[in-house]
Design an enzyme around this catalytic site. Structure first.
Site, PDB file in Angstrom:
ATOM      1  N   LEU A 188     -33.692  -8.376   3.395  1.00  0.00           N
ATOM      2  CA  LEU A 188     -35.070  -7.887   3.342  1.00  0.00           C
ATOM      3  C   LEU A 188     -35.438  -7.185   4.635  1.00  0.00           C
ATOM      4  O   LEU A 188     -36.618  -7.048   4.949  1.00  0.00           O
ATOM      5  CB  LEU A 188     -36.037  -9.056   3.075  1.00  0.00           C
ATOM      6  CG  LEU A 188     -36.106  -9.576   1.635  1.00  0.00           C
ATOM      7  CD1 LEU A 188     -36.993 -10.815   1.546  1.00  0.00           C
ATOM      8  CD2 LEU A 188     -36.630  -8.502   0.677  1.00  0.00           C
ATOM      9  N   GLU A 215     -14.617  -9.561  -5.485  1.00  0.00           N
ATOM     10  CA  GLU A 215     -14.866 -10.061  -4.126  1.00  0.00           C
ATOM     11  C   GLU A 215     -16.322  -9.785  -3.762  1.00  0.00           C
ATOM     12  O   GLU A 215     -16.939  -8.876  -4.289  1.00  0.00           O
ATOM     13  CB  GLU A 215     -13.927  -9.401  -3.112  1.00  0.00           C
ATOM     14  CG  GLU A 215     -13.907  -7.871  -3.146  1.00  0.00           C
ATOM     15  CD  GLU A 215     -15.113  -7.202  -2.546  1.00  0.00           C
ATOM     16  OE1 GLU A 215     -15.727  -7.827  -1.659  1.00  0.00           O
ATOM     17  OE2 GLU A 215     -15.440  -6.081  -2.958  1.00  0.00           O
ATOM     18  N   LYS A 257     -20.456  -8.532 -10.424  1.00  0.00           N
ATOM     19  CA  LYS A 257     -20.281  -7.780  -9.175  1.00  0.00           C
ATOM     20  C   LYS A 257     -21.265  -6.610  -9.075  1.00  0.00           C
ATOM     21  O   LYS A 257     -21.973  -6.452  -8.074  1.00  0.00           O
ATOM     22  CB  LYS A 257     -18.833  -7.292  -9.061  1.00  0.00           C
ATOM     23  CG  LYS A 257     -18.543  -6.461  -7.829  1.00  0.00           C
ATOM     24  CD  LYS A 257     -18.783  -7.269  -6.558  1.00  0.00           C
ATOM     25  CE  LYS A 257     -18.998  -6.413  -5.341  1.00  0.00           C
ATOM     26  NZ  LYS A 257     -17.826  -6.004  -4.652  1.00  0.00           N
ATOM     27  N   LEU A 289     -17.194  -9.883  -0.250  1.00  0.00           N
ATOM     28  CA  LEU A 289     -17.165  -9.927   1.223  1.00  0.00           C
ATOM     29  C   LEU A 289     -17.918  -8.771   1.854  1.00  0.00           C
ATOM     30  O   LEU A 289     -17.923  -7.653   1.340  1.00  0.00           O
ATOM     31  CB  LEU A 289     -15.712  -9.941   1.718  1.00  0.00           C
ATOM     32  CG  LEU A 289     -14.796  -8.777   1.371  1.00  0.00           C
ATOM     33  CD1 LEU A 289     -14.866  -7.685   2.438  1.00  0.00           C
ATOM     34  CD2 LEU A 289     -13.370  -9.291   1.258  1.00  0.00           C
ATOM     35  N   ASP A 304       0.865  -1.185   0.000  1.00  0.00           N
ATOM     36  CA  ASP A 304       0.000   0.000   0.000  1.00  0.00           C
ATOM     37  C   ASP A 304       0.897   1.229   0.000  1.00  0.00           C
ATOM     38  O   ASP A 304       1.971   1.213   0.613  1.00  0.00           O
ATOM     39  CB  ASP A 304      -0.894  -0.010   1.246  1.00  0.00           C
ATOM     40  CG  ASP A 304      -2.116   0.876   1.076  1.00  0.00           C
ATOM     41  OD1 ASP A 304      -3.235   0.329   1.007  1.00  0.00           O
ATOM     42  OD2 ASP A 304      -1.953   2.111   0.998  1.00  0.00           O
ATOM     43  N   CYS A 320     -19.909   0.354  -0.159  1.00  0.00           N
ATOM     44  CA  CYS A 320     -20.169  -0.345  -1.432  1.00  0.00           C
ATOM     45  C   CYS A 320     -21.514  -0.025  -2.079  1.00  0.00           C
ATOM     46  O   CYS A 320     -21.558   0.462  -3.203  1.00  0.00           O
ATOM     47  CB  CYS A 320     -20.051  -1.851  -1.217  1.00  0.00           C
ATOM     48  SG  CYS A 320     -18.378  -2.363  -0.896  1.00  0.00           S
TER      49      CYS A 320
HETATM   50  C1  UDX Z   1     -21.757  -5.286   0.614  1.00  0.00           C
HETATM   51  C2  UDX Z   1     -22.096  -6.642  -0.047  1.00  0.00           C
HETATM   52  O1  UDX Z   1     -22.953  -7.398   0.806  1.00  0.00           O
HETATM   53  C3  UDX Z   1     -20.815  -7.410  -0.351  1.00  0.00           C
HETATM   54  O2  UDX Z   1     -21.117  -8.623  -1.016  1.00  0.00           O
HETATM   55  C4  UDX Z   1     -19.950  -6.528  -1.243  1.00  0.00           C
HETATM   56  O3  UDX Z   1     -18.796  -7.152  -1.639  1.00  0.00           O
HETATM   57  C5  UDX Z   1     -19.640  -5.227  -0.525  1.00  0.00           C
HETATM   58  O4  UDX Z   1     -20.873  -4.562  -0.216  1.00  0.00           O
HETATM   59  P1  UDX Z   1     -21.118  -4.418   3.060  1.00  0.00           P
HETATM   60  O5  UDX Z   1     -21.252  -3.043   2.485  1.00  0.00           O
HETATM   61  O6  UDX Z   1     -19.930  -4.744   3.884  1.00  0.00           O
HETATM   62  O7  UDX Z   1     -21.176  -5.518   1.890  1.00  0.00           O
HETATM   63  O8  UDX Z   1     -22.377  -4.676   4.016  1.00  0.00           O
HETATM   64  P2  UDX Z   1     -23.808  -5.367   3.896  1.00  0.00           P
HETATM   65  O9  UDX Z   1     -23.926  -6.371   4.962  1.00  0.00           O
HETATM   66  O10 UDX Z   1     -24.110  -5.815   2.526  1.00  0.00           O
HETATM   67  O11 UDX Z   1     -24.765  -4.137   4.289  1.00  0.00           O
HETATM   68  C6  UDX Z   1     -24.853  -2.964   3.476  1.00  0.00           C
HETATM   69  C7  UDX Z   1     -25.864  -2.006   4.037  1.00  0.00           C
HETATM   70  O12 UDX Z   1     -27.190  -2.492   3.904  1.00  0.00           O
HETATM   71  C8  UDX Z   1     -25.699  -1.717   5.532  1.00  0.00           C
HETATM   72  O13 UDX Z   1     -25.923  -0.349   5.771  1.00  0.00           O
HETATM   73  C9  UDX Z   1     -26.777  -2.548   6.181  1.00  0.00           C
HETATM   74  O14 UDX Z   1     -27.185  -2.056   7.431  1.00  0.00           O
HETATM   75  C10 UDX Z   1     -27.885  -2.439   5.141  1.00  0.00           C
HETATM   76  N1  UDX Z   1     -28.870  -3.531   5.148  1.00  0.00           N
HETATM   77  C11 UDX Z   1     -28.476  -4.801   4.899  1.00  0.00           C
HETATM   78  C12 UDX Z   1     -30.213  -3.244   5.373  1.00  0.00           C
HETATM   79  O15 UDX Z   1     -30.605  -2.103   5.602  1.00  0.00           O
HETATM   80  N2  UDX Z   1     -31.116  -4.285   5.333  1.00  0.00           N
HETATM   81  C13 UDX Z   1     -30.757  -5.564   5.070  1.00  0.00           C
HETATM   82  O16 UDX Z   1     -31.636  -6.426   5.044  1.00  0.00           O
HETATM   83  C14 UDX Z   1     -29.388  -5.831   4.857  1.00  0.00           C
END
Ligand code: UDX
Length: 430
Positions: free
Chosen positions: A250, A151, A204, A153, A30, A260
């Site tokens: 949901l 990815e 993606k 994740l 990095d 993301c």
């Molecule tokens: C996301 C994707 O899930 C992952 O596959 C991708 O690679 C990166 O972006 P992340 O941003 O780490 O991951 O979190 P995630 O668990 O997906 O939650 C994203 C947002 O949605 C959060 O603010 C969470 O609180 C919200 N969320 C999630 C909801 O409001 N309701 C849900 O049912 C699920």
């Protein structure tokens, strides 16, 4: 296999640590010298459950090391994963300048064959741009290939998601590149999907946009439930039991945030427009998402009437549970909206206090939920930390000026809260 990771952020660090754990010799680089110095001292730049012990264990075993030079990365890894940031530009499209700069740098240091794999989320056709750049700037006798290996994740369970993914997507142009990436993922038990590079890039963007759409759909249904007097938790449970739909993502609430979904939905909409398709559905997904937080602030106002000079306890600052990440955190956006209206906000978060303090100085930061709730006219649940489910609500009630809870995550049990004497409001639940 010798593997290099350029960009040691969330994705790069987790990917590097997990690949090392599976037996590869990984060098993570990095340009942020401070971050690398921290990692070399065994300290994590982010909070992610399980990451510290994984990193330390693999450094000790000699499988994981850190550096600041792209030249070293190119010399080390047969595969070079690009894990640099692709932040949004003002029009929503992805800023690919870091990708371009890294591609140029890799090209300049090429001495023998390397496979350059994009892991960062990028718009479709970025791979061919990367290929052009490397082709142009490399020593002409050196061979290389480009691949896409996105990815999936989630922060907060990044290790689990990387170690046990639902699928591994490999976008390649040749059997040689496919064989190398299959070798990288041989120690992982997951179905491997091999596609062309552009399809992998699209998988993606389409996956994240679809998940964001599910959340916005649940939030819209939540509003209908509120208006009609139904219960969104039961509705989405019933809907999610259909195997074609699935139960995940949901949960109605205050909308999605994080590094993301907001960025990827905007970038997918922008690249679609650029290609000549108006993906208006994605704009609606964004609109519903923004509306979710506005409606929550309105709910607070309905409860308190005048927000100005009211003391409000904010429980949660991170964009979701199990992370200290506050990027695009809806909790922070809601707090800012309330501060703008003159509220005095007292906030608590199990992990994100330091990061929030560095970005916002208009609120009080507290060391416990009870301290945050002291003298509060209302407490808002803004992040879905398990800790908030298990609060000592008797104690919380005692310290509050008025026992009112507005739950933006549907985390608590409405019946129990009422039994305990709270005025309790949540999302889409009677
Ligand atoms: C996301 C994707 O899930 C992952 O596959 C991708 O690679 C990166 O972006 P992340 O941003 O780490 O991951 O979190 P995630 O668990 O997906 O939650 C994203 C947002 O949605 C959060 O603010 C969470 O609180 C919200 N969320 C999630 C909801 O409001 N309701 C849900 O049912 C699920």
């Amino acid at each position: 296999m010798k593997i290099s990771i350029i960009g040691t952020g969330y994705v790069g660090l987790t990917t590097g640590a997990c690949l090392a754990e599976r037996g590869h010799a990984v060098l993570c680089v990095d340009q942020d010298r401070e971050k690398i110095a921290l990692l070399r001292r065994g300290k994590m730049p982010i909070f992610e459950p399980g990451l510290e012990s994984l990193v330390k264990g693999n450094v000790r075993a000699g499988r994981l090391s850190f550096g600041t030079s792209n030249k070293d990365a190119v010399a080390h890894g047969k595969v070079i994963f690009m894990c640099v940031a692709t932040p949004p530009r003002p029009d929503g499209s992805a800023d690919l300048s870091a990708i371009e700069a890294v591609a140029r740098d890799i090209a300049g240091h090429l001495k023998e064959f390397r496979l350059v794999a994009e892991k960062s989320t990028v718009p479709v056709a970025t791979g061919s741009r990367v290929k052009d750049v490397i082709s142009k700037y490399r020593p002409q006798h050196v061979d290389f290939e480009v691949a896409s290996n996105p990815e999936f994740l989630r922060e907060g369970c990044a290790i689990e998601d990387t170690m046990n993914p639902d699928r591994i997507v490999i976008g390649v142009e040749s059997k040689r590149a496919e064989t190398i990436l299959r070798e990288v993922y041989k120690p992982f038990k997951a179905p491997v999907l091999v596609t062309d590079i552009m399809s992998a890039e699209l998988i993606k963007h389409a996956s994240n946009a679809f998940l964001a759409m599910k959340i916005s759909f649940a939030n819209a249904v939540g509003q209908i439930c509120e208006l009609a007097g139904a219960n969104v938790v039961e509705v989405t449970r019933g809907v999610g039991m259909d195997r074609r739909i699935g139960p995940g993502f949901l949960n109605a609430g205050i909308g999605y945030g994080g590094s993301c979904f907001p960025k990827d939905v905007a970038a997918f909409e922008a690249i679609s427009r650029e290609l000549g398709y108006d993906f208006s559905l994605l704009r609606e997904v964004q609109r519903v998402n923004e509306k979710a937080r506005d409606l929550f602030v309105k709910k607070v106002e309905r409860e308190l009437w005048i927000v100005k000079d009211k003391t409000i306890a904010a429980l949660g600052l991170s964009f979701k549970a199990n992370t200290d990440d506050i990027r695009e955190s809806v909790a922070i956006k809601i707090i800012r909206m309330l501060v703008e209206k003159g509220a005095k906000v007292r906030a608590y978060d199990p992990q994100a206090l330091a990061k929030a303090r560095a970005s916002m100085n208009t609120i009080a930061y507290c060391r416990s939920p009870y301290e945050a709730a002291r003298g509060a006219d209302a407490a808002l649940v803004l992040t879905d930390w398990e800790e908030f489910r298990a609060l000592d609500f008797g104690r919380l009630k005692k310290v509050m000026a008025h026992p009112t809870i507005l739950d933006g995550r549907n985390l608590l049990d409405p019946g129990k809260m009422r039994e305990l004497g709270f005025t309790y409001r949540s999302i889409g639940r009677p």
